[in-house]
Design an enzyme around this catalytic site. Structure first.
Site, PDB file in Angstrom:
ATOM      1  N   ASP A 172     -21.080 118.919-102.265  1.00 31.31           N
ATOM      2  CA  ASP A 172     -22.096 119.747-101.044  1.00 31.31           C
ATOM      3  C   ASP A 172     -22.033 121.739-100.989  1.00 31.31           C
ATOM      4  O   ASP A 172     -22.435 122.053-101.699  1.00 31.31           O
ATOM      5  CB  ASP A 172     -22.994 119.068-100.206  1.00 31.31           C
ATOM      6  CG  ASP A 172     -23.687 118.254-100.154  1.00 31.31           C
ATOM      7  OD1 ASP A 172     -24.329 117.541-100.529  1.00 31.31           O
ATOM      8  OD2 ASP A 172     -23.394 117.478 -99.325  1.00 31.31           O
TER       9      ASP A 172
ATOM     10  N   GLU B 199     -30.391 118.774-106.065  1.00 31.65           N
ATOM     11  CA  GLU B 199     -29.312 117.822-106.638  1.00 31.65           C
ATOM     12  C   GLU B 199     -29.639 116.819-106.032  1.00 31.65           C
ATOM     13  O   GLU B 199     -30.202 116.097-105.341  1.00 31.65           O
ATOM     14  CB  GLU B 199     -28.797 117.924-104.974  1.00 31.65           C
ATOM     15  CG  GLU B 199     -27.079 118.346-104.917  1.00 31.65           C
ATOM     16  CD  GLU B 199     -25.928 119.076-105.904  1.00 31.65           C
ATOM     17  OE1 GLU B 199     -25.982 120.129-106.843  1.00 31.65           O
ATOM     18  OE2 GLU B 199     -25.367 117.754-105.891  1.00 31.65           O
TER      19      GLU B 199
ATOM     20  N   GLU C  46     -23.317 110.125-111.228  1.00 30.19           N
ATOM     21  CA  GLU C  46     -24.853 110.168-110.814  1.00 30.19           C
ATOM     22  C   GLU C  46     -25.351 110.458-112.437  1.00 30.19           C
ATOM     23  O   GLU C  46     -25.902 110.294-113.202  1.00 30.19           O
ATOM     24  CB  GLU C  46     -24.957 111.616-110.375  1.00 30.19           C
ATOM     25  CG  GLU C  46     -25.064 111.246-108.507  1.00 30.19           C
ATOM     26  CD  GLU C  46     -24.859 112.662-107.213  1.00 30.19           C
ATOM     27  OE1 GLU C  46     -24.036 111.868-106.510  1.00 30.19           O
ATOM     28  OE2 GLU C  46     -24.446 113.547-107.954  1.00 30.19           O
TER      29      GLU C  46
HETATM   30  P1  8BR Z   1     -19.843 114.333-104.477  1.00 31.81           P
HETATM   31  O1  8BR Z   1     -19.668 113.865-102.786  1.00 31.81           O
HETATM   32  O2  8BR Z   1     -21.139 114.827-105.082  1.00 31.81           O
HETATM   33  O3  8BR Z   1     -19.404 112.931-105.228  1.00 31.81           O
HETATM   34  O4  8BR Z   1     -18.204 115.215-104.777  1.00 31.81           O
HETATM   35  C1  8BR Z   1     -17.027 115.369-104.511  1.00 31.81           C
HETATM   36  C2  8BR Z   1     -16.403 116.027-105.709  1.00 31.81           C
HETATM   37  O5  8BR Z   1     -15.471 116.819-104.307  1.00 31.81           O
HETATM   38  C3  8BR Z   1     -15.581 115.936-106.582  1.00 31.81           C
HETATM   39  O6  8BR Z   1     -16.814 116.104-107.313  1.00 31.81           O
HETATM   40  C4  8BR Z   1     -14.450 116.672-106.456  1.00 31.81           C
HETATM   41  O7  8BR Z   1     -14.687 117.764-106.924  1.00 31.81           O
HETATM   42  C5  8BR Z   1     -14.154 116.301-105.036  1.00 31.81           C
HETATM   43  N1  8BR Z   1     -12.978 116.469-104.993  1.00 31.81           N
HETATM   44  C6  8BR Z   1     -12.866 115.473-104.087  1.00 31.81           C
HETATM   45 BR1  8BR Z   1     -13.257 114.081-104.034  1.00 31.81          BR
HETATM   46  N2  8BR Z   1     -11.308 115.573-104.012  1.00 31.81           N
HETATM   47  C7  8BR Z   1     -10.819 117.385-103.634  1.00 31.81           C
HETATM   48  C8  8BR Z   1      -9.580 117.514-103.197  1.00 31.81           C
HETATM   49  N3  8BR Z   1      -8.853 116.834-103.008  1.00 31.81           N
HETATM   50  N4  8BR Z   1      -9.445 118.789-103.445  1.00 31.81           N
HETATM   51  C9  8BR Z   1     -11.141 119.701-104.165  1.00 31.81           C
HETATM   52  N5  8BR Z   1     -11.839 118.668-104.767  1.00 31.81           N
HETATM   53  C10 8BR Z   1     -11.885 117.547-104.033  1.00 31.81           C
END
Ligand code: 8BR
Length: 482
Positions: A468, A279, A310
């Site tokens: 995660d 990851e 990333e």
């Molecule tokens: P990282 O922390 O690895 O960046 O991943 C965050 C992920 O959370 C995003 O890629 C997105 O797909 C998901 N996400 C976010 Br931000 N807000 C969200 C929401 N309100 N509902 C569902 N998924 C969400």
């Protein structure tokens, strides 16, 4: 396409099959997140304590690591002034002590990708979640969930034992605590009569990287990996960003890269189907970023997980600057660049799977030698999206039962639009026809592409741990198919 139907079928199938996964090894980064919502009067008190001019001097210097309280306050003032999120490292535990004495925290929780993913998998009921933290202190051990499925390895009298972290922590180790300083829009900050108002809710993270933090394992434990290997179908590895270019004892990143590769090789020995997922995360240091990709991931990992930023960072150090730039665009170019970027990551790093998560869609690019078919990959992404939606709407996943909430969240409109943009591009390029793209899976030029529109929660309870949940969910779902 009836995506909601696909979601339901995938969810039912995977939740029923989770018990078939023999186990998952999860390493390396677990820490404690100390969360503090910083209020106006607290900032004002700390500014008075340290002196305005000293802080302002450091605001101009823009410290990239934190060595003392003044530098910490300077970075906090910058983040609050701009309303921007930032993460800054600190290399000893003095700041932790200073913050504890002078600010305190509101609450604490498990932090770090490996720690969060271990707890999640155990909560979902996956058997043999073998978590490994090189710095397992007493305090850290307490943040692992109480579950008979969650164990940590140790060697006692020459024998490998697997016990709950609370039973085998090292009492001589200090905890690794990251501070999350949240602030709210509208908060006033004043220094020498000059004031500003915080434009946006956001946070500053102080990540703790003391010298004793090593991505490593004891020789005895390394020798015992063949016993662990028999209990698992795959390994989820994260935290390589802790590796430093140089250490005070004269060792360098080369030493830790080599040790990391040895662990992967040992886990894979005798089992060609063993899945090794790395990851990724945002890593400022380009030497380390490149070493992780080209020396640890390349040839050794089977899959790599990344978010949009990333992907851009990875493409940048691999020499694809234009594509990296396009990934970050706000329009339909982004999904196309993500696909093209994934093609390069899959090829250049010799991976079997590249998993990308973005707000609205997830992509898997799969090489022909991966043992799971495209439908299996698609189900894995749909399951991951249900977990993400659960985490976003409920704020936690304490059991598989909680995930029913995620299933209820509707698919995001923008996700459908992203799929349409990519379909149009692939058809134009002659890669596939619109019919072939219909359910988000295409075989193209030596790889398969799987893309799904995701469930996005309108007013999320929080955004911590969603990434995660996506990665751990997609990984364990895939293991049910192996
Ligand atoms: P990282 O922390 O690895 O960046 O991943 C965050 C992920 O959370 C995003 O890629 C997105 O797909 C998901 N996400 C976010 Br931000 N807000 C969200 C929401 N309100 N509902 C569902 N998924 C969400």
């Amino acid at each position: 396409q009836d995506w909601e139907k696909h979601y339901e079928a995938a969810y039912l199938d995977i939740t029923r099959s989770l018990k078939d996964v023999r186990g998952v090894f999860v390493a390396y980064n677990s820490n404690i997140d100390a969360i503090k919502h910083v209020r106006e009067e607290e900032v004002s008190k700390l500014v008075d304590l340290l002196g305005c001019s000293a802080i302002q001097e450091q605001v101009v210097q823009y410290p990239r690591e934190i060595k003392d309280p003044v530098e910490l306050m300077a970075r906090l003032v910058i983040s609050m002034r701009d309303g921007k999120a930032a993460e800054v490292p600190t290399y000893d535990t003095d700041i932790h002590e200073w913050l504890t004495d002078n600010l305190g925290f509101d609450r604490a929780r498990m932090g770090g990708q490996a720690g969060i993913m271990s707890n999640l998998l155990a909560n979902l009921g996956v058997q043999n979640v073998i978590t490994y933290v090189p710095w397992l202190s007493k305090e850290q051990a307490e943040y692992f969930v109480e579950s008979p499925n969650l164990v940590h390895p140790a060697v006692e009298n020459g024998q490998l034992v697997l016990k709950h972290p609370k039973e085998i922590y090292d009492k001589n180790l200090k905890p690794k605590v990251n501070w999350i300083l949240e602030f709210s829009r509208g908060t006033r900050v004043c220094c020498s009569g000059e004031c500003f108002t915080v434009p946006r809710d956001n946070r500053l993270i102080i990540s703790s990287r003391p010298q004793w933090l090593h991505i490593d394992m004891s020789k005895e434990l390394y020798e015992s990996l063949p016993y662990i290997r028999k209990k698992i179908d795959g390994a989820l590895l994260a935290g390589y960003q802790m590796i430093r270019e140089e250490y005070e004892d004269g060792t360098t990143y080369h030493d830790y890269v080599e040790k990391s590769v040895n662990v992967i090789c040992r886990l894979k020995e005798c089992n060609p189907r063993m899945q090794i997922h790395v990851e990724f995360t945002s890593i400022q240091n380009k030497v380390i970023r490149k070493a992780i990709l080209t020396e640890i991931v390349k040839e050794h990992a089977t899959s790599l997980g990344l978010d949009t930023v990333e992907v851009a960072n990875a493409l940048n150090v691999l020499g694809y600057e234009e594509l990296a730039f396009a990934v970050m665009s706000k329009d339909e170019r982004s999904v196309i660049a993500l696909y093209e970027g994934a093609v390069r990551l899959l090829r250049d790093l010799q991976l079997q799977v590249v998993n990308i998560h973005s707000l609205g869609h997830y992509i898997s690019l799969v090489s022909p030698d991966h043992p799971v078919d495209v439908d299996g990959h698609r189900d894995a992404l749909l399951f991951a999206s249900v977990l993400a939606a659960t985490q976003a709407s409920v704020g936690h996943i304490n059991s598989i039962g909680d995930t029913k909430e995620g299933l209820k969240v509707p698919v995001y409109t923008k996700g459908h639009e992203d799929l349409a943009s990519l379909a149009e591009y692939l058809v134009r390029k002659g890669v596939c026809s619109l019919e072939e793209f219909e359910d988000g899976c295409v075989n193209a030029m030596g790889h398969s592409l799987v893309i799904v529109p995701t469930k996005v929660v309108d007013k999320p309870a929080g955004t911590v741990g969603i990434g995660d949940a996506i990665s751990a969910g997609a990984f364990v779902a895939l293991l049910t198919k192996i």
